[in-house]
Scaffold this motif. Structure first.
Motif, PDB file in Angstrom:
ATOM      1  N   SER A 157      57.628  61.934  19.045  1.00 61.07           N
ATOM      2  CA  SER A 157      56.515  62.851  18.788  1.00 61.07           C
ATOM      3  C   SER A 157      56.958  64.036  17.932  1.00 61.07           C
ATOM      4  CB  SER A 157      55.929  63.363  20.110  1.00 61.07           C
ATOM      5  OG  SER A 157      55.358  62.307  20.840  1.00 61.07           O
ATOM      6  N   PHE A 158      58.185  64.502  18.135  1.00 58.53           N
ATOM      7  CA  PHE A 158      58.696  65.621  17.343  1.00 58.53           C
ATOM      8  C   PHE A 158      58.806  65.231  15.873  1.00 58.53           C
ATOM      9  CE2 PHE A 158      62.375  67.918  15.519  1.00 58.53           C
ATOM     10  CZ  PHE A 158      61.838  69.199  15.559  1.00 58.53           C
ATOM     11  N   VAL A 159      59.352  64.056  15.609  1.00 55.04           N
ATOM     12  CA  VAL A 159      59.485  63.594  14.222  1.00 55.04           C
ATOM     13  C   VAL A 159      58.114  63.391  13.591  1.00 55.04           C
ATOM     14  CG1 VAL A 159      60.318  61.718  12.745  1.00 55.04           C
ATOM     15  CG2 VAL A 159      61.731  62.527  14.646  1.00 55.04           C
ATOM     16  N   GLY A 160      57.205  62.734  14.320  1.00 59.21           N
ATOM     17  CA  GLY A 160      55.862  62.530  13.803  1.00 59.21           C
ATOM     18  C   GLY A 160      55.137  63.832  13.543  1.00 59.21           C
ATOM     19  N   LEU A 161      55.306  64.811  14.436  1.00 62.97           N
ATOM     20  CA  LEU A 161      54.651  66.105  14.283  1.00 62.97           C
ATOM     21  C   LEU A 161      55.147  66.828  13.039  1.00 62.97           C
ATOM     22  CD1 LEU A 161      52.788  68.313  15.352  1.00 62.97           C
ATOM     23  CD2 LEU A 161      54.662  69.111  16.802  1.00 62.97           C
ATOM     24  N   LEU A 162      56.442  66.739  12.739  1.00 62.72           N
ATOM     25  CA  LEU A 162      56.986  67.388  11.547  1.00 62.72           C
ATOM     26  C   LEU A 162      56.306  66.877  10.283  1.00 62.72           C
ATOM     27  CD1 LEU A 162      60.835  67.531  12.268  1.00 62.72           C
ATOM     28  CD2 LEU A 162      59.180  69.407  12.361  1.00 62.72           C
TER      29      LEU A 162
ATOM     30  N   GLY B 256      53.068  57.959  29.794  1.00 58.84           N
ATOM     31  CA  GLY B 256      52.548  58.104  28.448  1.00 58.84           C
ATOM     32  C   GLY B 256      52.717  59.512  27.921  1.00 58.84           C
ATOM     33  N   GLY B 257      52.161  59.738  26.723  1.00 56.32           N
ATOM     34  CA  GLY B 257      52.208  61.060  26.146  1.00 56.32           C
ATOM     35  C   GLY B 257      50.837  61.687  26.012  1.00 56.32           C
ATOM     36  N   GLY B 258      49.801  60.862  26.080  1.00 57.18           N
ATOM     37  CA  GLY B 258      48.443  61.373  26.038  1.00 57.18           C
ATOM     38  C   GLY B 258      47.834  61.473  24.662  1.00 57.18           C
ATOM     39  N   ALA B 259      48.632  61.243  23.599  1.00 52.60           N
ATOM     40  CA  ALA B 259      48.096  61.411  22.253  1.00 52.60           C
ATOM     41  C   ALA B 259      46.972  60.430  21.961  1.00 52.60           C
ATOM     42  CB  ALA B 259      49.215  61.260  21.223  1.00 52.60           C
TER      43      ALA B 259
ATOM     44  N   THR C 145      46.506  66.821  15.175  1.00 52.57           N
ATOM     45  CA  THR C 145      46.175  67.691  16.303  1.00 52.57           C
ATOM     46  C   THR C 145      46.595  67.063  17.624  1.00 52.57           C
ATOM     47  OG1 THR C 145      44.265  68.503  15.042  1.00 52.57           O
ATOM     48  CG2 THR C 145      44.318  69.014  17.388  1.00 52.57           C
ATOM     49  N   SER C 146      46.464  65.747  17.740  1.00 58.27           N
ATOM     50  CA  SER C 146      46.851  65.085  18.982  1.00 58.27           C
ATOM     51  C   SER C 146      48.354  65.173  19.213  1.00 58.27           C
ATOM     52  CB  SER C 146      46.404  63.617  18.968  1.00 58.27           C
ATOM     53  OG  SER C 146      47.095  62.880  17.979  1.00 58.27           O
ATOM     54  N   LEU C 147      49.141  65.040  18.146  1.00 56.55           N
ATOM     55  CA  LEU C 147      50.596  65.175  18.289  1.00 56.55           C
ATOM     56  C   LEU C 147      50.979  66.605  18.639  1.00 56.55           C
ATOM     57  CD1 LEU C 147      52.089  62.956  15.432  1.00 56.55           C
ATOM     58  CD2 LEU C 147      52.357  62.649  17.897  1.00 56.55           C
TER      59      LEU C 147
ATOM     60  N   GLY D 125      49.395  58.858  14.631  1.00 57.07           N
ATOM     61  CA  GLY D 125      49.440  60.113  15.370  1.00 57.07           C
ATOM     62  C   GLY D 125      49.385  59.942  16.869  1.00 57.07           C
ATOM     63  N   LEU D 126      49.680  58.727  17.347  1.00 57.22           N
ATOM     64  CA  LEU D 126      49.743  58.489  18.779  1.00 57.22           C
ATOM     65  C   LEU D 126      51.137  58.845  19.283  1.00 57.22           C
ATOM     66  CD1 LEU D 126      47.945  55.017  18.892  1.00 57.22           C
ATOM     67  CD2 LEU D 126      46.943  57.285  19.147  1.00 57.22           C
ATOM     68  N   SER D 127      51.274  59.063  20.578  1.00 57.20           N
ATOM     69  CA  SER D 127      52.592  59.375  21.129  1.00 57.20           C
ATOM     70  C   SER D 127      53.440  58.123  21.304  1.00 57.20           C
ATOM     71  CB  SER D 127      52.446  60.089  22.478  1.00 57.20           C
ATOM     72  OG  SER D 127      51.679  59.310  23.363  1.00 57.20           O
TER      73      SER D 127
END
Length: 247
Positions: A182-187, A22-25, A46-48, A149-151
């Motif tokens: 996650s990178f795309v979502g974080l942007l 997983g990613g933990g988000a 913040t989670s991302l 915002g989940l991974s």
């Protein structure tokens, strides 16, 4: 002492989730909304922010061990990235109440999914890789990243296991896919300036330290024994956090 607890929490989550694909988000999202009382939108961003650096470090560690299956990983990634963009564009126009219920439902269902996988184990796996299934799992994961915002690790790791990968390569390939989504979502979430930096930075540092240890744990330890103990606990935690959000 709050920052110490954040570092320890980030380390434990980063160590465990990257050991299990997983990613933990989802866990960070639940903690941020229930323990720190952040709004779902701020908690999602913040989670991302917290999860992405640890995913990057963990994926590189898995790459060095040669466990990533790039063929199936790239198929999932190419499907997940457009879905992440669509989800991120929809996220700002979703009403706050619906957004809260949506995030709570995802947390709850992820917990139930983990418990079902534990209780119902199938000895049979598909004989060969199926591209359509990989694409569908990628789309579901991307929507989870963009909207909530989940991974998106739940459908990815579940899909990889269903497609016939063993636990270690599934965890490694999942980390690779989640770096991209996650990178795309974080942007997109960064553009909304929703990150709680004081909480996010402490969690992120701990998560990166955990991610450094995760590939070594999988390479030298017994991940199946770890899963047997920790997966039910993580599932119950997600369910409780999802229920608490709407009570």
């Amino acid at each position: 002492m709050v920052w110490v607890s954040l570092l320890i929490t980030g380390f434990l989550v980063g160590l465990f989730v990257l050991s299990t694909g997983g990613g933990g988000a989802a866990i960070y999202l639940g903690l941020l909304t229930t323990a720190f009382h952040l709004s779902p939108a701020v908690a999602a961003a913040t989670s991302l922010f917290t999860a992405f650096p640890s995913l990057l470090v963990g994926a590189y560690g898995h790459y060095r061990t040669g466990q990533i299956h790039f063929r199936v990983g790239n198929q999932m990634l190419l499907a997940a990235i457009p879905a992440t963009i669509v989800g991120a564009l929809l996220s700002p126009i979703i009403p706050q109440k619906i957004y809260t219920w949506l995030v709570a439902a995802i947390l709850f269902l992820l917990g139930v999914q983990i418990l079902v996988k534990i209780l119902i184990k199938s000895a049979q796996r598909p004989a060969k890789h199926k591209s359509l299934q990989a694409i569908l799992y990628g789309i579901v994961s991307g929507l989870m990243v963009g909207i909530a915002g989940l991974s998106g690790g739940g459908p990815i790791i579940a899909g990889l296991l269903a497609l016939g990968l063993d636990m270690v390569p599934a965890a490694a390939t999942s980390a690779y896919v989640l770096v991209g989504t996650s990178f795309v979502g974080l942007l997109f979430h960064l553009s909304a300036n929703n990150i709680d930096w004081s909480i996010g930075v402490c969690l992120m540092i701990g998560a990166v330290l955990g991610a450094i240890c995760a590939p070594r744990l999988l390479a030298k330890g017994n991940p199946q024994r770890l899963n047997t103990i920790m997966k039910p606990l993580m599932a119950l935690l997600l369910i409780v956090m999802g229920v608490k959000m709407v009570l």
